[in-house]
Design a protein around this motif. Structure first.
Motif, PDB file in Angstrom:
ATOM      1  N   ASP A 293       0.816  -1.214   0.000  1.00 54.92           N
ATOM      2  CA  ASP A 293       0.000   0.000   0.000  1.00 54.92           C
ATOM      3  C   ASP A 293       0.850   1.264   0.000  1.00 54.92           C
ATOM      4  N   GLU A 294       1.948   1.263   0.787  1.00 55.53           N
ATOM      5  CA  GLU A 294       2.686   2.512   0.969  1.00 55.53           C
ATOM      6  C   GLU A 294       4.110   2.248   1.443  1.00 55.53           C
ATOM      7  N   THR A 295       5.037   3.030   0.917  1.00 48.30           N
ATOM      8  CA  THR A 295       6.383   3.124   1.490  1.00 48.30           C
ATOM      9  C   THR A 295       6.542   4.559   1.967  1.00 48.30           C
ATOM     10  N   ARG A 296       6.979   4.695   3.210  1.00 46.50           N
ATOM     11  CA  ARG A 296       6.998   6.040   3.800  1.00 46.50           C
ATOM     12  C   ARG A 296       8.260   6.261   4.630  1.00 46.50           C
ATOM     13  N   ALA A 297       8.773   7.484   4.548  1.00 50.33           N
ATOM     14  CA  ALA A 297       9.915   7.900   5.372  1.00 50.33           C
ATOM     15  C   ALA A 297       9.373   8.653   6.583  1.00 50.33           C
ATOM     16  N   TRP A 298       9.832   8.262   7.771  1.00 40.88           N
ATOM     17  CA  TRP A 298       9.383   8.898   9.009  1.00 40.88           C
ATOM     18  C   TRP A 298      10.543   9.644   9.650  1.00 40.88           C
ATOM     19  N   THR A 299      10.261  10.827  10.137  1.00 38.46           N
ATOM     20  CA  THR A 299      11.298  11.697  10.712  1.00 38.46           C
ATOM     21  C   THR A 299      11.306  11.598  12.233  1.00 38.46           C
ATOM     22  N   ILE A 300      12.486  11.361  12.806  1.00 40.92           N
ATOM     23  CA  ILE A 300      12.636  11.329  14.262  1.00 40.92           C
ATOM     24  C   ILE A 300      13.950  12.008  14.644  1.00 40.92           C
ATOM     25  N   VAL A 301      14.062  12.363  15.905  1.00 40.45           N
ATOM     26  CA  VAL A 301      15.310  12.925  16.425  1.00 40.45           C
ATOM     27  C   VAL A 301      16.315  11.798  16.634  1.00 40.45           C
ATOM     28  N   ARG A 302      17.542  12.042  16.231  1.00 42.53           N
ATOM     29  CA  ARG A 302      18.602  11.043  16.404  1.00 42.53           C
ATOM     30  C   ARG A 302      18.691  10.617  17.868  1.00 42.53           C
ATOM     31  N   GLY A 303      18.844   9.320  18.093  1.00 45.95           N
ATOM     32  CA  GLY A 303      18.947   8.802  19.452  1.00 45.95           C
ATOM     33  C   GLY A 303      17.630   8.337  20.043  1.00 45.95           C
ATOM     34  N   SER A 304      16.556   8.360  19.254  1.00 47.89           N
ATOM     35  CA  SER A 304      15.236   7.957  19.759  1.00 47.89           C
ATOM     36  C   SER A 304      15.139   6.440  19.916  1.00 47.89           C
ATOM     37  N   THR A 305      14.502   6.012  20.992  1.00 48.55           N
ATOM     38  CA  THR A 305      14.207   4.596  21.166  1.00 48.55           C
ATOM     39  C   THR A 305      13.005   4.222  20.301  1.00 48.55           C
ATOM     40  N   GLU A 306      12.760   2.933  20.157  1.00 50.75           N
ATOM     41  CA  GLU A 306      11.653   2.493  19.297  1.00 50.75           C
ATOM     42  C   GLU A 306      10.285   3.021  19.733  1.00 50.75           C
ATOM     43  N   PRO A 307       9.944   2.994  21.030  1.00 45.16           N
ATOM     44  CA  PRO A 307       8.633   3.530  21.412  1.00 45.16           C
ATOM     45  C   PRO A 307       8.476   5.007  21.052  1.00 45.16           C
ATOM     46  N   VAL A 308       9.562   5.790  21.223  1.00 41.59           N
ATOM     47  CA  VAL A 308       9.507   7.215  20.869  1.00 41.59           C
ATOM     48  C   VAL A 308       9.414   7.371  19.360  1.00 41.59           C
ATOM     49  N   ALA A 309      10.185   6.577  18.626  1.00 45.86           N
ATOM     50  CA  ALA A 309      10.143   6.635  17.163  1.00 45.86           C
ATOM     51  C   ALA A 309       8.746   6.318  16.649  1.00 45.86           C
ATOM     52  N   GLY A 310       8.057   5.412  17.332  1.00 44.48           N
ATOM     53  CA  GLY A 310       6.709   5.020  16.915  1.00 44.48           C
ATOM     54  C   GLY A 310       5.706   6.149  16.981  1.00 44.48           C
ATOM     55  N   THR A 311       5.973   7.157  17.835  1.00 47.59           N
ATOM     56  CA  THR A 311       5.028   8.283  17.954  1.00 47.59           C
ATOM     57  C   THR A 311       4.980   9.121  16.681  1.00 47.59           C
ATOM     58  N   ALA A 312       5.969   8.979  15.806  1.00 50.22           N
ATOM     59  CA  ALA A 312       5.912   9.669  14.515  1.00 50.22           C
ATOM     60  C   ALA A 312       4.728   9.159  13.700  1.00 50.22           C
ATOM     61  N   ILE A 313       4.370   7.884  13.926  1.00 54.13           N
ATOM     62  CA  ILE A 313       3.234   7.284  13.232  1.00 54.13           C
ATOM     63  C   ILE A 313       1.946   7.572  13.991  1.00 54.13           C
ATOM     64  N   HIS A 314       1.975   7.318  15.313  1.00 54.39           N
ATOM     65  CA  HIS A 314       0.800   7.581  16.151  1.00 54.39           C
ATOM     66  C   HIS A 314       1.256   7.697  17.602  1.00 54.39           C
ATOM     67  N   THR A 315       0.713   8.667  18.320  1.00 52.21           N
ATOM     68  CA  THR A 315       1.135   8.899  19.708  1.00 52.21           C
ATOM     69  C   THR A 315       0.888   7.690  20.605  1.00 52.21           C
ATOM     70  N   ASP A 316      -0.084   6.858  20.274  1.00 58.50           N
ATOM     71  CA  ASP A 316      -0.387   5.670  21.090  1.00 58.50           C
ATOM     72  C   ASP A 316       0.739   4.651  21.080  1.00 58.50           C
ATOM     73  N   PHE A 317       1.587   4.713  20.047  1.00 51.47           N
ATOM     74  CA  PHE A 317       2.621   3.693  19.901  1.00 51.47           C
ATOM     75  C   PHE A 317       3.588   3.675  21.077  1.00 51.47           C
ATOM     76  N   LYS A 318       3.783   4.814  21.724  1.00 53.76           N
ATOM     77  CA  LYS A 318       4.744   4.876  22.821  1.00 53.76           C
ATOM     78  C   LYS A 318       4.270   4.053  24.016  1.00 53.76           C
TER      79      LYS A 318
END
Length: 357
Positions: A293-318
């Motif tokens: 369906d989709e390939t997407r680039a997500w932007t995060i701050v360097r040094g982010s853990t996976e739960p924090v990185a997931g908030t780029a997609i949805h805040t619930d992910f953390k």
């Protein structure tokens, strides 16, 4: 994530021309000061061939790149810190950005007016940095007055902040940038809270002109001094021909390469380099999600853990994070196996991730 870079410089150095090239969006670019009065904002796709290779691999219906925001800000003149020209508006606009792309003219052309009637990159930078430093000095002095009572009471935090502010006061009075001041670990949080202009990261954009007398091409002493200064700040720079990049903005692919050759322009895409350097300047990295369906680039701050990185997609992910499957983008193209990573994993630039919540 909305992070912005302000395009800053003296009048007639090519700010609006560069902005047009960056955003493919027309703003007023004229041969006189203050052609840009209100800041124009453009959201720019970050060039990344990894994204397109992943999209082709997954046969994705949609491909969505990462983006960074550029703000075209009115030209600054000497006395801006005291309200000269559009000084107050300039300072207010730049305060709202996260980083500065400082455009400096490195070409001579009698047909394009320079506010000082001479081409001297270091003098141009001196005007800008002096005005920013003076504005910061006023901020520092106001803050010292505001915490005066706490200092007299011997408040521990106020005394730490005072020490930091005094260091900044001395430096700014001598024309130095706040980012050049050595601050202790306990002092830094207090300084960050007052949002000084000269604490912002700076990327220097050296604007040349195709067919013109460019200081970098003739190895002029003015250019050598400029590069030495940039290196002394520990800053980065890119060289761009803003006018040619603006002319090429509506072309793509092979046609763009042919036009670039016809204009005798450098094969190096200065605008793409600027966008990438700006992205890095903001301390950002990219991870990817990919599928049919989709390939997407997500932007995060360097040094982010996976739960924090997931908030780029949805805040619930953390909060709902359980685990994620991860593989490096290039290894995925070679059909490598995914691996399981947990909450402590630090996401790396180029990771492809599938979150499990």
């Amino acid at each position: 994530m909305s992070l912005s870079i302000g395009i800053v410089g003296l009048p007639n150095v090519g700010k609006s021309t560069l902005f047009n090239a960056l955003t493919k969006k027309s703003v007023l670019a004229a041969n006189y000061p203050f052609a840009t009065i209100d800041p124009s904002v453009g959201v720019v796709a970050v060039p990344d061939e990894r994204l397109w290779k992943l999209s082709e691999f997954s046969k994705s219906k949609k491909t969505i790149p990462a983006a960074v925001e550029f703000v075209d800000i009115a030209g600054l003149v000497k006395g801006a810190s005291e309200g000269e020209g559009l000084g107050n508006k300039f300072l207010s606009n730049i305060r709202e950005t996260d980083a500065i792309a400082e455009i400096v003219r490195i070409f001579e052309d009698e047909n394009i007016i320079h506010v000082a009637n001479k081409i001297d990159p270091m003098a141009d930078i001196g005007v800008i940095h002096t005005e920013l430093a003076l504005a910061d000095l006023e901020t520092v002095k106001k803050r010292l007055v505001n915490i005066g009572k706490e200092i007299k009471r011997g408040d521990k935090d106020a005394l730490i902040e005072e020490a930091a502010l005094r260091k900044l006061e001395v430096a700014l009075e001598s024309g130095e940038l706040a980012r050049q001041v050595a601050l202790g670990e306990k002092e830094l949080p207090f300084v960050k809270n007052i949002h000084l202009l000269t604490m912002k990261p700076i990327l220097f954009v050296l604007n040349k002109k195709g067919g013109g007398k460019n200081l970098d091409e003739i190895n002029d002493e003015r250019y050598q001094k400029l590069i030495s200064y940039i290196e002394s700040l520990g800053a980065q720079y890119v060289v761009v021909d803003a006018r040619i990049e603006e002319e090429l903005k509506d072309f793509e692919g092979k046609e763009k390469e042919e036009m670039r050759s016809a204009l005798s322009a450098s094969k190096d895409n200065g605008v793409d380099n600027l966008i990438k350097k700006g992205y890095e300047l903001l301390n950002l990295i990219t991870y990817f999600t990919t599928g049919e369906d989709e390939t997407r680039a997500w932007t995060i701050v360097r040094g982010s853990t996976e739960p924090v990185a997931g908030t780029a997609i949805h805040t619930d992910f953390k909060d709902k994070f359980i685990k994620a499957e991860v593989v490096e983008w290039d290894k995925l193209l070679q059909k490598a196996l995914w691996r399981i990573e947990g909450k402590e994993y630090i996401v790396k630039d180029g990771d492809v991730i599938e979150f499990k919540i």
